[in-house]
Enzyme design. Sequence first.
Site, PDB file in Angstrom:
ATOM      1  CG  HIS A 123      -1.640   1.857   1.484  1.00 16.10           C
ATOM      2  ND1 HIS A 123      -2.923   0.931   1.203  1.00 16.10           N
ATOM      3  CD2 HIS A 123      -1.015   2.530   1.793  1.00 16.10           C
ATOM      4  CE1 HIS A 123      -3.572   2.870   1.012  1.00 16.10           C
ATOM      5  NE2 HIS A 123      -2.427   3.331   2.096  1.00 16.10           N
ATOM      6  CD  GLU A 124       1.827   3.748   3.843  1.00 17.47           C
ATOM      7  OE1 GLU A 124       2.258   5.106   3.537  1.00 17.47           O
ATOM      8  OE2 GLU A 124       0.829   3.429   4.578  1.00 17.47           O
ATOM      9  CG  HIS A 132       0.424   6.442  -0.656  1.00 19.68           C
ATOM     10  ND1 HIS A 132      -0.890   6.719  -1.432  1.00 19.68           N
ATOM     11  CD2 HIS A 132       0.287   5.223   0.139  1.00 19.68           C
ATOM     12  CE1 HIS A 132      -1.256   6.201  -0.249  1.00 19.68           C
ATOM     13  NE2 HIS A 132      -1.213   6.264   0.751  1.00 19.68           N
ATOM     14  CD  GLU A 170      -4.736   6.663   2.107  1.00 15.04           C
ATOM     15  OE1 GLU A 170      -4.064   5.960   2.391  1.00 15.04           O
ATOM     16  OE2 GLU A 170      -3.824   8.082   1.999  1.00 15.04           O
TER      17      GLU A 170
END
Length: 261
Positions: free
Chosen positions: A129-130, A133, A190
């Site tokens: 997920h990070e 970004h 997100e």
Amino acid sequence: MKKIAGVLALFFCIPFFCSAFSKVESTGKNALILMSLSEEQQLGRESYAEILRESKLSTNKEYNDRLNNVASRLISAIGNEAPVGTVWEYHVIEEDVVNAFALPGGQFAVYTGLMAIANDDELAYVVGHELSHVTARHGAQRMSQQAVISVAGQLAQGMFNSSAKQQIFAVAYGLGTELGATLPFSRSNELEADDVGSRYAAQAGFNPAGGITMIDKLAAASGGSSSSDWLSTHPADSKRKSQLQNLYARNKAIYEKAIAK
């Protein structure tokens, strides 16, 4: 005259902003990005260096080995989707916080509070997920959005002929853009990071069920899932979990293909 000048200024800004859209490799979408990749990455490197100066790095061998295993596999899975010039660097930070972060240059960290409660499949979801970004250039997108909002607000505010009206407009504009643009855009980022990041985790050979169970753990750590998210930078846990459940069939097929190699 002031109103006419403001309208003309806004009109002539439109072509500039329209020409500033760039295609993001990891999502295939066009995004408004007003800063160069090198500027974005330099900001990330500077921010990470400052964070490390103010943080205590974990000496827990198990945590560091686990993160190294998960991160190296995810980085390999990301491959060419990483922006040109990305230099991956990561650490475990000693702090009882259930969180992780990534910065535009490719730097990321996981806190020991999260390492303590996540298994490797769950950790892969969080790190994936990070890292998404970074690959989606969400940081640059958010800074670009804020620049547009700021410029538009200043131009529009100048169209009022009294300081009292300008102040009223500034308050209304700030609240309106926060609730109507900034926060929804952040929540959208997100959800996109969950989508792309869960794919990265599956490509790296981690069970996609880990994302679903991790959401439950994050909700428990924060005191329970909220049903409303309109005042938050992040979607409600229930919404994130529902999306991961909908993506499970796709991610499971990717995962099974990865572990069959």
